[in-house]
Design an enzyme around this catalytic site. Sequence first.
Site, PDB file in Angstrom:
ATOM      1  N   LYS A  77     -19.031  -6.366 -48.667  1.00 45.85           N
ATOM      2  CA  LYS A  77     -17.769  -7.096 -48.448  1.00 45.85           C
ATOM      3  C   LYS A  77     -17.855  -8.726 -48.790  1.00 45.85           C
ATOM      4  O   LYS A  77     -16.615  -9.332 -48.501  1.00 45.85           O
ATOM      5  CB  LYS A  77     -17.130  -6.477 -47.408  1.00 45.85           C
ATOM      6  CG  LYS A  77     -16.836  -5.118 -47.467  1.00 45.85           C
ATOM      7  CD  LYS A  77     -15.935  -4.786 -46.065  1.00 45.85           C
ATOM      8  CE  LYS A  77     -16.316  -3.298 -45.607  1.00 45.85           C
ATOM      9  NZ  LYS A  77     -15.456  -2.406 -46.330  1.00 45.85           N
ATOM     10  N   HIS A 105     -11.342   0.917 -37.325  1.00 46.96           N
ATOM     11  CA  HIS A 105     -11.977   1.607 -38.552  1.00 46.96           C
ATOM     12  C   HIS A 105     -12.844   2.708 -37.627  1.00 46.96           C
ATOM     13  O   HIS A 105     -13.309   2.747 -36.809  1.00 46.96           O
ATOM     14  CB  HIS A 105     -12.888   0.849 -39.356  1.00 46.96           C
ATOM     15  CG  HIS A 105     -13.330   1.432 -40.574  1.00 46.96           C
ATOM     16  ND1 HIS A 105     -14.451   2.233 -40.506  1.00 46.96           N
ATOM     17  CD2 HIS A 105     -13.174   1.202 -41.768  1.00 46.96           C
ATOM     18  CE1 HIS A 105     -14.881   2.567 -41.720  1.00 46.96           C
ATOM     19  NE2 HIS A 105     -14.041   1.737 -42.433  1.00 46.96           N
ATOM     20  N   ASP A 136     -16.301  -6.036 -34.504  1.00 46.63           N
ATOM     21  CA  ASP A 136     -16.502  -5.446 -35.941  1.00 46.63           C
ATOM     22  C   ASP A 136     -15.988  -6.394 -37.006  1.00 46.63           C
ATOM     23  O   ASP A 136     -14.755  -6.662 -37.142  1.00 46.63           O
ATOM     24  CB  ASP A 136     -15.760  -4.076 -36.318  1.00 46.63           C
ATOM     25  CG  ASP A 136     -15.617  -3.648 -37.575  1.00 46.63           C
ATOM     26  OD1 ASP A 136     -16.033  -4.251 -38.520  1.00 46.63           O
ATOM     27  OD2 ASP A 136     -15.246  -2.414 -37.771  1.00 46.63           O
ATOM     28  N   GLN A 194     -14.177  -7.091 -42.149  1.00 48.79           N
ATOM     29  CA  GLN A 194     -13.178  -7.575 -43.186  1.00 48.79           C
ATOM     30  C   GLN A 194     -13.316  -9.092 -42.778  1.00 48.79           C
ATOM     31  O   GLN A 194     -13.112  -9.770 -43.875  1.00 48.79           O
ATOM     32  CB  GLN A 194     -11.952  -7.144 -42.592  1.00 48.79           C
ATOM     33  CG  GLN A 194     -11.721  -5.499 -42.837  1.00 48.79           C
ATOM     34  CD  GLN A 194     -11.813  -5.286 -44.299  1.00 48.79           C
ATOM     35  OE1 GLN A 194     -11.717  -6.008 -45.105  1.00 48.79           O
ATOM     36  NE2 GLN A 194     -12.485  -4.231 -44.580  1.00 48.79           N
ATOM     37  N   CYS A 238      -9.987   5.161 -43.483  1.00 53.65           N
ATOM     38  CA  CYS A 238     -11.043   5.303 -42.532  1.00 53.65           C
ATOM     39  C   CYS A 238     -10.096   4.783 -41.138  1.00 53.65           C
ATOM     40  O   CYS A 238     -10.862   4.297 -40.204  1.00 53.65           O
ATOM     41  CB  CYS A 238     -12.292   4.736 -42.622  1.00 53.65           C
ATOM     42  SG  CYS A 238     -13.298   5.448 -44.039  1.00 53.65           S
TER      43      CYS A 238
HETATM   44  N1  PMP Z   1     -15.176  -1.771 -39.981  1.00 57.62           N
HETATM   45  C1  PMP Z   1     -14.244  -2.138 -40.954  1.00 57.62           C
HETATM   46  C2  PMP Z   1     -12.944  -2.817 -40.153  1.00 57.62           C
HETATM   47  C3  PMP Z   1     -14.058  -1.907 -42.203  1.00 57.62           C
HETATM   48  O1  PMP Z   1     -13.069  -2.277 -42.946  1.00 57.62           O
HETATM   49  C4  PMP Z   1     -15.240  -1.114 -42.757  1.00 57.62           C
HETATM   50  C5  PMP Z   1     -15.424  -0.812 -44.325  1.00 57.62           C
HETATM   51  N2  PMP Z   1     -14.184  -0.276 -44.634  1.00 57.62           N
HETATM   52  C6  PMP Z   1     -16.380  -0.916 -42.029  1.00 57.62           C
HETATM   53  C7  PMP Z   1     -16.274  -1.250 -40.566  1.00 57.62           C
HETATM   54  C8  PMP Z   1     -17.504   0.065 -42.551  1.00 57.62           C
HETATM   55  O2  PMP Z   1     -18.371  -0.848 -43.312  1.00 57.62           O
HETATM   56  P1  PMP Z   1     -19.591  -0.172 -44.193  1.00 57.62           P
HETATM   57  O3  PMP Z   1     -18.901   0.826 -45.053  1.00 57.62           O
HETATM   58  O4  PMP Z   1     -19.779  -1.344 -45.180  1.00 57.62           O
HETATM   59  O5  PMP Z   1     -20.590   0.270 -43.132  1.00 57.62           O
END
Ligand code: PMP
Length: 404
Positions: A222, A119, A196, A199, A362
């Site tokens: 999440k 991401h 990270d 998910q 993203c």
């Molecule tokens: N890493 C991953 C794998 C994600 O799916 C996301 C959220 N889509 C993020 C980071 C970022 O999370 P947040 O927007 O809650 O900071």
Amino acid sequence: MSFDSRALRRQFPLFTRQPALHYLDNAATAQLPQVVLDALIAHETGRRANVARGAYPLAEEATEAYALARERVRRFLNAASVAEVVFTSGTTASINFFAHGFGARLGAGDEILVSEAEHHSNFVPWQQLAERSGARLRLLPLAADGRIDAARIEQFVSARLKLVAITHCSNVTGALTDLAAVVRAAHAVGARVMVDGAQAAQHGAPDVQALGVDAYAFSGHKCFGPNAIGVLWVRAELLETLPPVFAGGGMVGHVSLAKTTYAEPPARFEAGTPPIAQAVGLGAALEWMASLCWPEIRAHEERLGRCLLDALAAMPDVRILGPREMRERLPIVAFAVDGVHPHDLTQVLGDYGVCLRGGHHCAQPLHAAFGLEASARASLALYNDDADIDALLAGLDRARTMLR
Ligand code: PMP
């Protein structure tokens, strides 16, 4: 407690909405169960005060509630100590924080390894760090099925490697990373592993000690918790060596005109008034998750994921991104339909009450690796059921006819 997806769904006020919604965008954000809403309201109406400052009973109650939330995160992660749990505003903030703290010690000649599947929140901070520190950013490639090719990590490890920053689960393909292989290879050369977990955390508590990683980031929203709260867990022995990234109230030991000393972790890393009610809400969400029967939830999510994958695989004009087998992934399924733009597709599905995300999610480097600009993504959570999958598949048929 045994698992019943309908009973579970009734705990979520959003699903009383009429006409009914088929919410399949859980990778973007999960819904809030009533118990979390209750915890938020109870805190804000009965215990609202700043924390770690006042000595009057209300302030002490707020401080205790904030401390309990941290203990609940510790339990969720099976962390060794609450001192390892830093509250942030979310995964993005946690990763940036770590990039600045850990990154302060990196320079020319050092290497950081990330994967092509990250991401942007776990890619851009490292790209920026490489630019400002002179360290070299290296990229772990994807295997033919779109998974991170962890077996190839051996080609990237050397004394120069200082950090591997890698996702636990792709937010596009749902593919799980072989963290054991990553940790083994990285630790063999003294490199650290930051994961990270944005998910993965929604689909069952990650055990940071069993995983053997050095840092883990995830977001409250999440995991059935509030927005604007997240966690950065860092192994104590590493966290203690990191410089504070933000400075201000609450993170100091003593301040004089000549010099400032810092508080012990985690306070050292939480300058300013923290997201108190959000932390309390996250604590409630994690307790709620802990009360569920996870083997049954996993089986339920796996069965639904397999139904969706099988149905999509039977459509000649659909390309599924990532591994075909559920045992290698979580129920996050991105796909492309020939001749139909994901934005158009998800808009039409939205008109039928099916909430799906369309775009690059993203993860532009990952889409580029698939030769795509964008995809549609259905991401399932524990409250989804067969009716949601049926609605998606029916909507897909209608959208295809309309859009071609
Ligand atoms: N890493 C991953 C794998 C994600 O799916 C996301 C959220 N889509 C993020 C980071 C970022 O999370 P947040 O927007 O809650 O900071």
